[in-house]
Write a protein that holds these residues in place. Structure first.
Motif, PDB file in Angstrom:
ATOM      1  N   LEU A  53      14.534  27.468 -31.021  1.00 31.10           N
ATOM      2  CA  LEU A  53      15.869  27.974 -30.542  1.00 31.10           C
ATOM      3  C   LEU A  53      15.473  29.466 -29.762  1.00 31.10           C
ATOM      4  CD1 LEU A  53      18.661  27.871 -30.161  1.00 31.10           C
ATOM      5  CD2 LEU A  53      19.136  28.895 -32.288  1.00 31.10           C
ATOM      6  N   GLY A  54      14.744  30.096 -30.724  1.00 26.82           N
ATOM      7  CA  GLY A  54      14.545  31.457 -30.017  1.00 26.82           C
ATOM      8  C   GLY A  54      13.955  31.466 -28.724  1.00 26.82           C
ATOM      9  N   LEU A  55      12.909  30.580 -28.527  1.00 26.34           N
ATOM     10  CA  LEU A  55      11.822  30.653 -27.196  1.00 26.34           C
ATOM     11  C   LEU A  55      12.983  29.982 -26.273  1.00 26.34           C
ATOM     12  CD1 LEU A  55       8.663  29.099 -28.252  1.00 26.34           C
ATOM     13  CD2 LEU A  55       9.160  31.487 -27.094  1.00 26.34           C
ATOM     14  N   TRP A  56      14.091  29.170 -26.535  1.00 26.90           N
ATOM     15  CA  TRP A  56      14.968  28.551 -25.684  1.00 26.90           C
ATOM     16  C   TRP A  56      15.802  29.736 -25.309  1.00 26.90           C
ATOM     17  CZ3 TRP A  56      20.237  28.002 -25.381  1.00 26.90           C
ATOM     18  CH2 TRP A  56      20.816  27.018 -24.395  1.00 26.90           C
ATOM     19  N   VAL A  57      16.452  30.560 -26.083  1.00 25.57           N
ATOM     20  CA  VAL A  57      17.315  31.567 -25.799  1.00 25.57           C
ATOM     21  C   VAL A  57      16.636  32.621 -24.793  1.00 25.57           C
ATOM     22  CG1 VAL A  57      18.379  33.591 -26.778  1.00 25.57           C
ATOM     23  CG2 VAL A  57      18.563  31.444 -27.862  1.00 25.57           C
ATOM     24  N   VAL A  58      15.209  33.181 -25.219  1.00 23.48           N
ATOM     25  CA  VAL A  58      14.421  34.039 -24.387  1.00 23.48           C
ATOM     26  C   VAL A  58      14.346  33.536 -23.177  1.00 23.48           C
ATOM     27  CG1 VAL A  58      12.152  35.074 -24.164  1.00 23.48           C
ATOM     28  CG2 VAL A  58      13.570  35.082 -26.326  1.00 23.48           C
ATOM     29  N   ARG A  59      13.961  32.162 -22.996  1.00 21.43           N
ATOM     30  CA  ARG A  59      13.793  31.632 -21.429  1.00 21.43           C
ATOM     31  C   ARG A  59      14.840  31.576 -20.692  1.00 21.43           C
ATOM     32  NH1 ARG A  59      13.444  25.971 -21.479  1.00 21.43           N
ATOM     33  NH2 ARG A  59      15.026  25.846 -20.047  1.00 21.43           N
ATOM     34  N   HIS A  60      16.177  31.445 -21.350  1.00 23.97           N
ATOM     35  CA  HIS A  60      17.333  31.534 -20.492  1.00 23.97           C
ATOM     36  C   HIS A  60      17.674  32.911 -20.223  1.00 23.97           C
ATOM     37  CE1 HIS A  60      18.414  27.310 -20.235  1.00 23.97           C
ATOM     38  NE2 HIS A  60      18.083  27.047 -21.284  1.00 23.97           N
ATOM     39  N   LEU A  61      17.503  34.099 -20.910  1.00 22.43           N
ATOM     40  CA  LEU A  61      17.753  35.292 -20.879  1.00 22.43           C
ATOM     41  C   LEU A  61      16.934  35.899 -19.727  1.00 22.43           C
ATOM     42  CD1 LEU A  61      18.171  36.828 -24.432  1.00 22.43           C
ATOM     43  CD2 LEU A  61      19.923  36.614 -22.557  1.00 22.43           C
ATOM     44  N   VAL A  62      15.451  35.625 -19.730  1.00 18.74           N
ATOM     45  CA  VAL A  62      14.601  35.785 -18.724  1.00 18.74           C
ATOM     46  C   VAL A  62      15.057  35.028 -17.349  1.00 18.74           C
ATOM     47  CG1 VAL A  62      12.032  35.601 -17.955  1.00 18.74           C
ATOM     48  CG2 VAL A  62      12.522  36.293 -20.402  1.00 18.74           C
ATOM     49  N   ALA A  64      17.993  34.409 -16.255  1.00 24.70           N
ATOM     50  CA  ALA A  64      19.277  35.165 -15.821  1.00 24.70           C
ATOM     51  C   ALA A  64      18.717  36.452 -15.169  1.00 24.70           C
ATOM     52  CB  ALA A  64      20.050  35.323 -16.971  1.00 24.70           C
ATOM     53  N   GLN A  65      17.700  36.936 -15.554  1.00 27.02           N
ATOM     54  CA  GLN A  65      17.146  38.308 -15.076  1.00 27.02           C
ATOM     55  C   GLN A  65      16.152  38.021 -13.831  1.00 27.02           C
ATOM     56  OE1 GLN A  65      18.471  41.217 -15.736  1.00 27.02           O
ATOM     57  NE2 GLN A  65      19.917  39.789 -17.008  1.00 27.02           N
ATOM     58  N   GLY A  66      16.022  36.795 -13.500  1.00 29.10           N
ATOM     59  CA  GLY A  66      15.240  36.478 -12.307  1.00 29.10           C
ATOM     60  C   GLY A  66      13.711  36.790 -12.802  1.00 29.10           C
ATOM     61  N   GLY A  67      13.447  36.432 -14.039  1.00 33.33           N
ATOM     62  CA  GLY A  67      11.928  36.620 -14.289  1.00 33.33           C
ATOM     63  C   GLY A  67      11.577  35.176 -14.794  1.00 33.33           C
ATOM     64  N   THR A  68      10.252  35.292 -15.295  1.00 34.76           N
ATOM     65  CA  THR A  68       9.508  34.132 -15.905  1.00 34.76           C
ATOM     66  C   THR A  68       9.105  34.340 -17.242  1.00 34.76           C
ATOM     67  OG1 THR A  68       7.283  34.839 -15.023  1.00 34.76           O
ATOM     68  CG2 THR A  68       8.642  33.530 -13.632  1.00 34.76           C
ATOM     69  N   ALA A  80      -0.827  33.543 -25.976  1.00 35.69           N
ATOM     70  CA  ALA A  80       0.074  34.790 -25.640  1.00 35.69           C
ATOM     71  C   ALA A  80       1.198  34.212 -24.743  1.00 35.69           C
ATOM     72  CB  ALA A  80      -0.688  35.380 -24.323  1.00 35.69           C
ATOM     73  N   LEU A  81       2.372  34.690 -25.114  1.00 39.22           N
ATOM     74  CA  LEU A  81       3.623  34.401 -24.356  1.00 39.22           C
ATOM     75  C   LEU A  81       3.922  35.578 -23.444  1.00 39.22           C
ATOM     76  CD1 LEU A  81       5.718  32.823 -27.398  1.00 39.22           C
ATOM     77  CD2 LEU A  81       4.887  31.863 -25.260  1.00 39.22           C
ATOM     78  N   GLU A  82       3.918  35.469 -22.386  1.00 42.63           N
ATOM     79  CA  GLU A  82       4.248  36.558 -21.305  1.00 42.63           C
ATOM     80  C   GLU A  82       5.357  36.392 -20.530  1.00 42.63           C
ATOM     81  OE1 GLU A  82      -0.208  36.860 -19.834  1.00 42.63           O
ATOM     82  OE2 GLU A  82       1.089  36.083 -18.423  1.00 42.63           O
ATOM     83  N   VAL A  83       6.146  37.513 -20.575  1.00 39.91           N
ATOM     84  CA  VAL A  83       7.623  37.782 -20.176  1.00 39.91           C
ATOM     85  C   VAL A  83       7.244  38.513 -18.797  1.00 39.91           C
ATOM     86  CG1 VAL A  83       9.971  38.319 -20.093  1.00 39.91           C
ATOM     87  CG2 VAL A  83       9.107  37.354 -22.104  1.00 39.91           C
ATOM     88  N   THR A  84       7.678  37.942 -17.400  1.00 40.41           N
ATOM     89  CA  THR A  84       7.575  38.986 -16.405  1.00 40.41           C
ATOM     90  C   THR A  84       8.950  38.898 -15.760  1.00 40.41           C
ATOM     91  OG1 THR A  84       5.258  37.957 -16.061  1.00 40.41           O
ATOM     92  CG2 THR A  84       6.514  39.272 -14.090  1.00 40.41           C
ATOM     93  N   LEU A  85       9.547  40.211 -15.665  1.00 39.21           N
ATOM     94  CA  LEU A  85      10.678  40.601 -15.148  1.00 39.21           C
ATOM     95  C   LEU A  85      10.707  41.750 -14.011  1.00 39.21           C
ATOM     96  CD1 LEU A  85      12.351  41.457 -18.646  1.00 39.21           C
ATOM     97  CD2 LEU A  85      12.947  39.609 -17.118  1.00 39.21           C
ATOM     98  N   PRO A  86      11.582  41.322 -12.881  1.00 39.14           N
ATOM     99  CA  PRO A  86      11.310  42.104 -11.871  1.00 39.14           C
ATOM    100  C   PRO A  86      12.151  43.597 -12.266  1.00 39.14           C
ATOM    101  CG  PRO A  86      13.391  40.715 -11.460  1.00 39.14           C
ATOM    102  CD  PRO A  86      12.489  40.205 -13.044  1.00 39.14           C
ATOM    103  N   ARG A  87      11.458  44.670 -11.974  1.00 39.16           N
ATOM    104  CA  ARG A  87      12.109  46.160 -12.103  1.00 39.16           C
ATOM    105  C   ARG A  87      13.306  46.294 -11.364  1.00 39.16           C
ATOM    106  NH1 ARG A  87       7.839  50.582 -11.220  1.00 39.16           N
ATOM    107  NH2 ARG A  87       9.408  51.892 -11.526  1.00 39.16           N
TER     108      ARG A  87
END
Length: 90
Positions: A53-62, A64-68, A80-87
């Motif tokens: 569930l935590g990963l599912w929520v994180v993926r949807h939040l990421v 929504a911000q245009g990230g991966t 390694a789990l990598e979150v990439t977000l636009p500045r």
């Protein structure tokens, strides 16, 4: 971080870097790149229980911000789990 602390033995690292107007956050631990982890990263609907569930929520939040969000295996062991977000522009 709390999932890594709960489910992974050994050291946990958090790395943050900014490159080319993108923020990359990486959580690395001694766990493995398992089928359960990969499934949790790609599922379309929330899981029936709390597992993944935590990963599912994180993926949807990421998303929504245009990230991966991606997972990669580390050598000789670990994941390694990598979150990439636009500045955001000021």
């Amino acid at each position: 971080m709390s999932n890594a602390a709960r489910y992974s033995p050994g050291e946990i690292r958090l790395i943050a870097a900014v490159r080319r107007r993108r923020l990359r956050l990486t959580v690395a631990d001694q766990g493995g790149l398992t089928e359960d982890l990969l499934h949790a990263l790609h599922r379309r609907t929330p899981p029936a229980g709390t597992k993944g569930l935590g990963l599912w929520v994180v993926r949807h939040l990421v998303d929504a911000q245009g990230g991966t969000l991606r997972a990669r295996g580390l050598s000789p062991r670990g994941v390694a789990l990598e979150v990439t977000l636009p500045r955001r522009r000021r």
